[in-house]
Design a protein around this motif. Structure first.
Motif, PDB file in Angstrom:
ATOM      1  N   CYS A  95       0.860  -1.183   0.000  1.00 27.90           N
ATOM      2  CA  CYS A  95       0.000   0.000   0.000  1.00 27.90           C
ATOM      3  C   CYS A  95       0.895   1.231   0.000  1.00 27.90           C
ATOM      4  CB  CYS A  95      -0.932  -0.005   1.202  1.00 27.90           C
ATOM      5  SG  CYS A  95      -0.034   0.030   2.788  1.00 27.90           S
ATOM      6  N   GLN A  96       0.290   2.381   0.180  1.00 23.80           N
ATOM      7  CA  GLN A  96       1.090   3.607   0.295  1.00 23.80           C
ATOM      8  C   GLN A  96       1.890   3.543   1.599  1.00 23.80           C
ATOM      9  OE1 GLN A  96      -1.140   7.196  -0.281  1.00 23.80           O
ATOM     10  NE2 GLN A  96       0.508   8.527   0.429  1.00 23.80           N
ATOM     11  N   PRO A  97       3.210   3.785   1.545  1.00 28.66           N
ATOM     12  CA  PRO A  97       4.017   3.633   2.763  1.00 28.66           C
ATOM     13  C   PRO A  97       3.647   4.672   3.824  1.00 28.66           C
ATOM     14  CG  PRO A  97       5.325   4.659   1.041  1.00 28.66           C
ATOM     15  CD  PRO A  97       4.025   4.239   0.395  1.00 28.66           C
ATOM     16  N   GLY A  98       3.794   4.256   5.058  1.00 30.49           N
ATOM     17  CA  GLY A  98       3.572   5.150   6.184  1.00 30.49           C
ATOM     18  C   GLY A  98       4.414   4.733   7.374  1.00 30.49           C
ATOM     19  N   ARG A 154       8.804   4.605  22.729  1.00 30.19           N
ATOM     20  CA  ARG A 154       9.973   3.917  22.169  1.00 30.19           C
ATOM     21  C   ARG A 154       9.546   2.892  21.115  1.00 30.19           C
ATOM     22  NH1 ARG A 154      14.728   6.003  22.679  1.00 30.19           N
ATOM     23  NH2 ARG A 154      15.762   3.983  22.860  1.00 30.19           N
ATOM     24  N   ARG A 155       8.613   3.339  20.254  1.00 30.77           N
ATOM     25  CA  ARG A 155       8.072   2.474  19.216  1.00 30.77           C
ATOM     26  C   ARG A 155       8.092   3.173  17.867  1.00 30.77           C
ATOM     27  NH1 ARG A 155       2.652  -0.725  20.516  1.00 30.77           N
ATOM     28  NH2 ARG A 155       3.351  -2.153  22.139  1.00 30.77           N
ATOM     29  N   VAL A 156       7.886   2.363  16.832  1.00 29.19           N
ATOM     30  CA  VAL A 156       7.706   2.881  15.479  1.00 29.19           C
ATOM     31  C   VAL A 156       6.565   2.098  14.849  1.00 29.19           C
ATOM     32  CG1 VAL A 156       8.761   3.307  13.232  1.00 29.19           C
ATOM     33  CG2 VAL A 156      10.166   3.406  15.298  1.00 29.19           C
ATOM     34  N   ALA A 157       5.626   2.820  14.213  1.00 27.91           N
ATOM     35  CA  ALA A 157       4.470   2.190  13.575  1.00 27.91           C
ATOM     36  C   ALA A 157       4.662   2.184  12.055  1.00 27.91           C
ATOM     37  CB  ALA A 157       3.183   2.932  13.942  1.00 27.91           C
ATOM     38  N   PHE A 158       4.295   1.047  11.435  1.00 26.51           N
ATOM     39  CA  PHE A 158       4.419   0.890   9.978  1.00 26.51           C
ATOM     40  C   PHE A 158       3.050   0.508   9.416  1.00 26.51           C
ATOM     41  CE2 PHE A 158       8.478  -0.257  11.876  1.00 26.51           C
ATOM     42  CZ  PHE A 158       9.387   0.496  11.147  1.00 26.51           C
ATOM     43  N   VAL A 159       2.619   1.216   8.377  1.00 23.14           N
ATOM     44  CA  VAL A 159       1.337   0.927   7.730  1.00 23.14           C
ATOM     45  C   VAL A 159       1.504  -0.273   6.805  1.00 23.14           C
ATOM     46  CG1 VAL A 159      -0.462   1.804   6.205  1.00 23.14           C
ATOM     47  CG2 VAL A 159       0.638   3.336   7.847  1.00 23.14           C
ATOM     48  N   ARG A 160       0.576  -1.266   6.982  1.00 22.92           N
ATOM     49  CA  ARG A 160       0.564  -2.452   6.123  1.00 22.92           C
ATOM     50  C   ARG A 160      -0.899  -2.732   5.770  1.00 22.92           C
ATOM     51  NH1 ARG A 160       3.716  -7.349   8.594  1.00 22.92           N
ATOM     52  NH2 ARG A 160       3.978  -7.881   6.379  1.00 22.92           N
ATOM     53  N   VAL A 166      -1.735  -1.604  11.190  1.00 23.75           N
ATOM     54  CA  VAL A 166      -0.530  -0.846  11.553  1.00 23.75           C
ATOM     55  C   VAL A 166       0.298  -1.746  12.459  1.00 23.75           C
ATOM     56  CG1 VAL A 166       0.385   1.175  12.717  1.00 23.75           C
ATOM     57  CG2 VAL A 166      -1.709   1.359  11.379  1.00 23.75           C
ATOM     58  N   GLN A 167       1.477  -2.125  11.989  1.00 20.82           N
ATOM     59  CA  GLN A 167       2.379  -3.001  12.752  1.00 20.82           C
ATOM     60  C   GLN A 167       3.366  -2.133  13.525  1.00 20.82           C
ATOM     61  OE1 GLN A 167       2.616  -6.656  12.620  1.00 20.82           O
ATOM     62  NE2 GLN A 167       3.817  -6.186  14.443  1.00 20.82           N
ATOM     63  N   MET A 168       3.506  -2.435  14.831  1.00 19.44           N
ATOM     64  CA  MET A 168       4.418  -1.649  15.679  1.00 19.44           C
ATOM     65  C   MET A 168       5.593  -2.495  16.137  1.00 19.44           C
ATOM     66  SD  MET A 168       1.750   0.680  17.854  1.00 19.44           S
ATOM     67  CE  MET A 168       0.368  -0.422  17.703  1.00 19.44           C
ATOM     68  N   THR A 187      -5.853  -1.953  13.753  1.00 11.04           N
ATOM     69  CA  THR A 187      -6.486  -2.123  12.445  1.00 11.04           C
ATOM     70  C   THR A 187      -7.470  -0.985  12.179  1.00 11.04           C
ATOM     71  OG1 THR A 187      -6.331  -4.527  12.688  1.00 11.04           O
ATOM     72  CG2 THR A 187      -7.820  -3.680  10.993  1.00 11.04           C
ATOM     73  N   PHE A 188      -7.288  -0.312  11.051  1.00 14.28           N
ATOM     74  CA  PHE A 188      -8.242   0.680  10.581  1.00 14.28           C
ATOM     75  C   PHE A 188      -9.327  -0.023   9.751  1.00 14.28           C
ATOM     76  CE2 PHE A 188      -4.566   3.350  11.485  1.00 14.28           C
ATOM     77  CZ  PHE A 188      -5.141   4.481  12.043  1.00 14.28           C
ATOM     78  N   THR A 189     -10.418   0.679   9.526  1.00 14.75           N
ATOM     79  CA  THR A 189     -11.511   0.079   8.746  1.00 14.75           C
ATOM     80  C   THR A 189     -11.180  -0.011   7.270  1.00 14.75           C
ATOM     81  OG1 THR A 189     -12.552   2.261   8.592  1.00 14.75           O
ATOM     82  CG2 THR A 189     -13.291   0.810  10.376  1.00 14.75           C
TER      83      THR A 189
END
Length: 921
Positions: free
Chosen positions: A215-218, A226-232, A236-238, A255-257
């Motif tokens: 998807c579009q990267p985020g 002390r985390r980083v979130a990645f859109v998949r 969203v995987q942290m 999880t978004f809708t």
């Protein structure tokens, strides 16, 4: 669900299409870049109505669309990407004047600010043409500019990174459908570059592949967690900042809708921009969306201050604010028992007073406790500094005496949960006592330096009372959960548990070993020693008390002179049980305590309570500690003599022929203890000089102990009688030779004649035989053996005569010719002695005399040579003419020599004597 954010208008119906947003926190200004290159700045309005108003407008900001904006407040920079170039504008300038641009890299795909914690300098990482470039904001040619820094990394990318975010020294970016992390490390071996456009430093990047996406990267840093979130896609995987699964207990997947086009983090929410202008709010603590709102044609999100998010459509800007409904939302979350969310919202806002925040956390901690999350519960209790007694009410059985014990608490829990709760409580109380002990130690230092105040004293009294409750409770807790730590807690110097409370607790639990540690730590010496004695006689005692005697010995060894009566009291019990162990109490070399005890008091104690310990104790004191006082030497000698007299009487009864004229057993050759103690007595007589020889002669039995008597006579310089005993009575010439070696001293008129006296004893044995030593049986406390022992077997026949041993005497003369007066010795020989017998001795004397003559001649030659050289130096010095006139001056002080004493140096210079002594030239 609830309304987490309330939207407010910032700007509407803008004449340009908004392409990007940025926020300047220092003046609460949102910056909006447009497709036509314009820049709008909206700040909080100063009028009562609030809201935002246009504060700056720059129509000529850029000629083409503004693609990306970032604010660097400390450096007063606004970084911007437009027309594929990265430029730096001056924030404080009304027209946002261009400060500089990076002309080396074009087109710029995206960039990120990189600020290492070690230096705090501003770096930017730029993505262009499948590569990453690093630039540093620094001084160049007298003005600030971006200077390229060497960046070395692997692997080669298949496409240009499209999204970059930095957290400390970690850089996260996406390439096509993969997320990567890169650990930045400064290259300490880098050399200064020859190019003026490259900074004299270099960085290495260590790239790691993290996740795939389609998807579009985020990428969203969550620095406070002390985390980083990645859109998949929709999820969203942290991860933690190292790319690993986080271990902080929060959810690691949200999880978004639908697939978000952009997400931002505003603790405790993740806010995503969905299609058709929908904005969705997720909580880090729940799977259910918190809020969904629709802002017409909205497309972009930007973080503002805490609790604020800016949203932009093509021509409108809104502010999503949590402040409007914050109180209502916090109350709602508390009602729903979502305490983590309530605490996050309250901590991030100034609208809720501190006491209400504490009350919320207190309820949250109780809720965690009821959910059996004991560690988290006590961590929260500790954060809000909850009174210890209030926490202990959940553990009624641990409350100190005198406190009302409420029902419930852990008593109603299953055994496993109760044990977990106690373990967590122990960890919490341990941290509390450590903190309290630090404060008390600091106060004690202030008080000792006179800097403590009255308020400090009152605070310390409260802390001490709290620490007493904590330590008492911790003791009970450790007994149930961590028995191995009980003794360590008791030994702590800062332990505030009262002696009576600790004693009662340990006795009720049967912890006798720990009870002994308590007695020892609190210096209750008699209690500790009585406990050891009591347990030593019990068959079912704790294995700790198996070696109670040795423990008592070590305990007494640790005490000093101040506790000497106590040491003597319990040493008697040890000496009765084990003589050797009892002596160790007073002879330990492990510490200085035993060495510094009052030795005279110890001797008097042993005389009355345990005479058997006297000899080993005094031997240690004299031989190892080198005690010089005659009192101890004479006491040891007295006990030596008493011991050998007693053993000798028994030995003679058992072996009546051992000391007859024909068979006299040598000292130390006897079997059993007699031989051992006679050797020790002889050794003592040889090395000690702190006893009275006359007194010892009176104590020794007259019909035996000839070796001892000989040594004592030697101390009195009565060598003729001593040697007569060796030669005539003992018939032991080698022993007589050893005697002579021991006492020979050429500088002493008497001791220098010992070898000649040995010669005379061999040549004229009967001349000294009747010289007896006066003896009075009543004068010795050890009595006489005359009534007990047969004279024929023990007393040397006084009427017998001894035969001269000229041959042995000649051998002695030959062997020690340099130590014997040769003429005197030859004159002692009988006139009828054959010359062939004397020849060997005369030959040895002649050789010795020759060697002595050669030595003297050599010494004379060396002396004459030295004297000649001295005379030559004297003559040369006397032949030197020294002229001192009225004009002669001292080379030190430049004054006239006149008639003062002076010194002449080898080069002829003159100086006053006192000047020469003060300053060496």
């Amino acid at each position: 669900m609830y309304d987490a954010y309330t939207p407010k208008d910032v700007a509407g119906s803008l004449p340009v299409e908004v392409t990007c947003l940025a926020f300047q926190e220092s003046n609460q200004t949102v910056l909006a870049g447009g497709r036509a290159g314009h820049l709008y700045a909206y700040s909080v309005s100063s009028n009562r109505r609030g809201g935002f108003e246009l504060s700056k407008f720059c129509k000529s900001f850029h000629k083409k669309a503004v693609q990306e904006l970032k604010v660097c407040e400390r450096e007063d920079l606004l970084l911007c990407v437009s027309d594929g170039q990265l430029m730096a504008h001056r924030l404080s300038d009304q027209d946002f004047k261009v400060e500089t641009l990076i002309h080396k890299v074009k087109p710029v795909q995206t960039f990120a600010r990189f600020s290492p914690k070690t230096s705090g300098d501003l770096y930017v990482i730029v993505a262009s043409r499948k590569k990453l470039f690093l630039f540093k904001w620094g001084e160049k040619d007298g003005h600030k500019d971006f200077i390229e820094v060497a960046l070395d990394y692997n692997p080669v990318f298949t496409d240009t990174p499209s999204s970059i975010k930095c957290v400390g020294e970690m850089v996260f970016f996406s390439v096509r459908n993969e997320y990567f992390s890169m650990t930045m490390q400064k290259d300490k071996t880098a050399r200064t570059s020859s190019s003026d456009d490259v900074a004299p430093e270099a960085w290495n990047g260590f790239v790691t592949r993290l996740l795939n996406f389609n998807c579009q990267p985020g990428i969203v840093p969550m620095i406070d967690k002390r985390r980083v979130a990645f859109v998949r896609s929709e999820t969203v995987q942290m991860t933690d900042i190292w790319g690993n699964r986080p271990a902080d207990g929060l959810k690691d997947v949200l999880t978004f809708t639908e697939v978000p086009m952009q997400i931002v983090y505003d603790s405790p929410y993740l806010v995503g921009m969905l299609s058709n202008g929908r904005v969705e709010v997720l909580s880090l603590f729940s799977d259910v969306p918190v809020q969904t709102m629709k802002l017409p044609k909205s497309m972009r999100l930007c973080n503002g201050a805490k609790g604020q998010i800016f949203v932009a459509s093509l021509s409108d800007i809104w502010l999503m604010d949590t402040a409007t409904n914050l109180r209502k939302n916090v109350y709602h979350l508390i009602q729903e028992r979502q305490f983590e969310m309530a605490i996050q919202l309250a901590d991030n806002s100034n609208l809720i007073p501190d006491d209400q925040k504490i009350e919320i956390k207190k309820k949250a901690a109780l809720n965690l406790f009821n959910q059996k999350k004991f560690d988290e519960s006590f961590a929260l209790f500790g954060e809000i500094k909850t009174e210890v007694v209030q926490i202990l009410r959940m553990f009624p059985e641990l409350l100190p005496d005198g406190f009302q014990k409420p029902p419930g608490g852990v008593t109603d829990m299953p055994a496993n949960d109760r044990m977990r709760a106690l373990l967590a409580l122990g960890n919490y109380l341990s941290e509390v006592r450590t903190e309290h002990a630090k404060h008390i130690e600091l106060y004690n230092r202030l008080r000792s330096s006179g800097q403590a105040k009255k308020a400090d004293t009152e605070e310390m009294n409260t802390l001490l009372l709290t620490l007493r409750v904590v330590d008492t409770t911790l003791l009970k807790c450790y007994i149930k959960t961590k028995p191995a730590l009980v003794d360590s807690l008791i030994r702590l110097q800062s332990n505030a548990c009262t002696f009576e409370d600790a004693k009662k607790i340990l006795e009720s639990e049967g912890r006798l070993r720990s009870l002994f540690v308590l007695y020892e730590t609190r210096k209750k010496h008699e209690m500790a020693l009585d406990l050891l004695i009591d347990q030593s006689s019990r068959e079912n005692a704790d294995p700790f008390f198996d070696d109670a005697i040795q423990q008592i010995v070590e305990y007494l060894q640790s005490l000093g002179n101040n506790s000497l009566p106590l040491i003597l009291k319990y040493a008697k019990w040890v000496l009765d049980k084990n003589l050797e162990a009892g002596v160790q109490i007073f002879t330990s070399d492990e510490t200085e305590m035993a060495r510094n005890l009052n030795r005279k008091a110890v001797v008097e104690f042993m005389k009355s309570e345990c005479p058997e310990a006297m000899i080993p104790y005094l031997e240690h004191v004299i031989f190892k500690w080198e005690e010089p006082a005659s009192y101890f030497h004479e006491t040891l000698l007295e006990y030596y003599v008493a011991k050998v007299n007693s053993l000798f009487k028994d030995y003679v009864h058992a072996f009546p022929d051992a000391y007859s004229d024909e068979n006299i057993t040598r000292a130390g050759d006897e079997d059993g203890e007699l031989g051992i103690f006679r050797k020790r007595l002889l050794r003592f007589l040889e090395i000690s000089h702190s006893y009275s020889p006359q007194t010892v002669l009176l104590q020794l039995a007259p019909h035996a102990f000839f070796e001892e008597r000989a040594l004592i006579l030697g101390r009195l310089k009565q060598h003729d009688q001593a040697l007569a005993l060796y030669v005539n009575t003992l018939k032991n010439v080698p022993a007589a030779e050893e005697y002579c070696k021991l006492y020979y001293n050429p500088a002493d008129d008497t001791n220098s004649q010992v070898y000649l006296l040995l010669f005379r004893a061999l040549v004229h044995p009967n001349q000294h035989h009747h010289h007896s030593i006066p003896f009075n049986a009543d004068s010795t406390p050890f009595g006489s053996f005359r009534d007990d022992v047969s004279e024929t077997s023990t007393v040397v026949n006084s009427t017998s005569s001894y035969q001269p041993d000229v041959n042995t005497a000649i051998k002695i003369l030959a062997k020690y010719a340099d130590k014997i007066d040769t003429i005197g010795a030859l004159n002692m020989l009988p006139a009828k002695t054959p010359l062939r017998v004397v020849f060997s001795a005369i030959n040895a004397v002649i050789q010795t005399t020759g060697r002595q003559a050669s030595t003297r001649k050599m010494e004379k030659s060396v002396s004459e040579c030295a004297m000649t050289k001295k005379l030559e130096r004297k003559n040369r010095a006397q032949s030197t003419k020294i002229v001192v006139t009225f004009s002669s001056e001292c080379v030190v002080c430049d004054k006239k020599i006149a008639v003062s004493a002076f010194v002449r140096y080898p080069d002829g210079r003159l100086a006053h004597l006192y000047c020469h002594n003060d300053v060496k030239i």
